[in-house]
Design an enzyme around this catalytic site. Structure first.
Site, PDB file in Angstrom:
ATOM      1  N   HIS A 195       0.841  -1.208   0.000  1.00  0.00           N
ATOM      2  CA  HIS A 195       0.000   0.000   0.000  1.00  0.00           C
ATOM      3  C   HIS A 195       0.874   1.256   0.000  1.00  0.00           C
ATOM      4  CE1 HIS A 195      -3.588   2.345   1.668  1.00  0.00           C
ATOM      5  NE2 HIS A 195      -2.565   3.143   1.977  1.00  0.00           N
ATOM      6  N   GLU A 196       1.870   1.290   0.882  1.00  0.00           N
ATOM      7  CA  GLU A 196       2.724   2.475   0.981  1.00  0.00           C
ATOM      8  C   GLU A 196       3.639   2.617  -0.233  1.00  0.00           C
ATOM      9  OE1 GLU A 196       2.038   4.651   3.155  1.00  0.00           O
ATOM     10  OE2 GLU A 196       0.633   3.323   4.199  1.00  0.00           O
ATOM     11  N   HIS A 233       1.652   4.263  -2.832  1.00  0.00           N
ATOM     12  CA  HIS A 233       1.640   5.724  -2.640  1.00  0.00           C
ATOM     13  C   HIS A 233       2.886   6.351  -3.262  1.00  0.00           C
ATOM     14  CE1 HIS A 233      -1.913   6.519  -0.326  1.00  0.00           C
ATOM     15  NE2 HIS A 233      -1.551   5.834   0.736  1.00  0.00           N
ATOM     16  N   GLU A 255      -6.340   6.619  -1.199  1.00  0.00           N
ATOM     17  CA  GLU A 255      -6.203   5.489  -0.279  1.00  0.00           C
ATOM     18  C   GLU A 255      -6.789   4.222  -0.898  1.00  0.00           C
ATOM     19  OE1 GLU A 255      -4.538   5.261   2.555  1.00  0.00           O
ATOM     20  OE2 GLU A 255      -3.866   7.301   2.224  1.00  0.00           O
TER      21      GLU A 255
END
Length: 371
Positions: free
Chosen positions: A143-144, A147, A194
């Site tokens: 997930h990060e 980003h 997100e």
């Protein structure tokens, strides 16, 4: 379970397995349409990078880097080695050439973030590391990294800048109102980012149940034996469909100040995407390439974003969204539908003679509402 089957932190070891890699994948492959349209537009703005690098210099980004370096533990092959392996693996799967620095910071609140414009850094809290198992944590690291690949630190930079500015001009009514309108719009943009990063986490972990299980733990804590992913997803269904128009308004008010969507909503959104043709095409190797990002058309991206919002309204079971969908489809009797939506909340009071006012449900001469 024997001691050999656990790592030094007491976590269950999960056997490594072959995961698909996505060479040259563009972040457009997994970005939510609303997030993608905004990023495509920003990437095509001349001088965009220069402007936001300047903005970054006005904000405490350098200070944050020094803070984490001095007061947190940097992940490496000698510290939190299992996280270091996950990070390298996530960057390999998403083909992110430069592995960003990663820190573990002491905080019981489960959280993770990716900050920085030029050189993003990833920070996870001890609360999150202690909460999640290996496969759940792998999805969070992905997930990060998602980003970082998308350049989502721009959101945080703009939001922080505008929020700081709003405080300084709070004494100017119209000026503050305009800035807060921008902040509200950016928060909506950030919430969609997100959802994009959740998809990146799934591409890295390639285990939908682990991704949704991690979200469930973030919502309910480390009591997995007391929780159930399917029941958790049913909560999202109930949240979407439950209540009347008053609840619909409260849902909007509750989510406006948030930077993240609610966890049940995120889990349901991720499940839908995992079952979609878009996800399967990526897994099969058919996805947009980074080398073609400059050719992405702004108008087409905005059209996809508008179509996504329209689809959300059309398929939503929320009373307000259903009303909007009905009106867009030409349904009549707005007053009757609003009365039913508020469950009698808008009914007129009785007249002086004690009889119900004309047009209310208790009035025998009232015209029945249209179905």
């Amino acid at each position: 379970m024997s001691e050999a089957e656990r790592d030094q932190g007491g976590r269950e070891r999960v056997p490594s397995r072959q995961r698909r890699r996505f060479p040259g994948i563009s972040s457009r492959a997994y970005e939510h349409p609303a997030d993608r349209s905004a990023l495509v537009a920003l990437r095509r703005l001349s001088g965009f990078d220069t402007v936001f690098k300047t903005l970054s210099g006005l904000l405490p980004e350098r200070s944050l880097r020094l803070l984490f370096l001095s007061d947190s533990v940097r992940v490496s092959d000698r510290q939190f080695a299992h996280l270091h392996d996950m990070l390298r693996d996530a960057c390999y799967i998403l083909d992110l050439e430069k592995v960003p620095p990663m820190y573990v910071t002491q905080n019981p609140q489960p959280n993770a973030m990716c900050i920085g414009l030029d050189e993003p850094i990833i920070v996870v809290t001890t609360g999150l590391v202690e909460l999640l198992d290996e496969e759940e944590m792998r999805a969070v690291v992905g997930h990060e990294v998602g980003h970082a690949l998308s350049g989502h630190a721009v959101y945080r930079t703009i939001l922080l800048f505008l929020t700081t500015l709003a405080v300084k001009v709070a004494w100017i009514p119209l000026g503050n109102l305009a800035i807060m309108a921008l902040v509200t719009a950016l928060r909506e943009w950030f919430r969609k980012s997100e959802l994009s990063a959740d998809r990146a986490g799934l591409l890295v972990g390639q285990d939908p149940r682990a991704s949704m299980r991690g979200l469930m733990k973030i919502a309910g804590g480390n009591h997995l034996h007391e929780m159930n992913v399917d029941a958790f997803l049913e909560q999202a269904e109930e949240y979407d469909a439950g209540g009347d128009l008053r609840d619909s308004v409260l849902k909007i008010l509750n989510v406006l100040p948030r930077s993240h969507p609610f966890t049940t909503v995120r889990a349901a959104e991720l499940k839908r995407w995992a079952e979609s043709r878009d996800y399967q095409r990526i897994v099969d190797g058919h996805y947009p390439r980074r080398e073609d990002d400059k050719e992405a058309r702004v108008r087409e991206s905005f059209r996809e974003s508008a179509s996504s919002y329209a689809s959300d309204v059309k398929t939503s079971k929320d009373p307000l969204m259903k009303l909007v969908s009905d009106l867009a489809g030409g349904a009549g009797d707005l007053g009757g539908r609003v009365r039913r939506g508020f469950n009698g909340f808008t009914s007129a009071p009785p007249s002086k003679d004690g009889k119900a006012a004309p047009g209310t449900p208790d009035d025998p001469e009232a015209t029945p509402d249209q179905p």
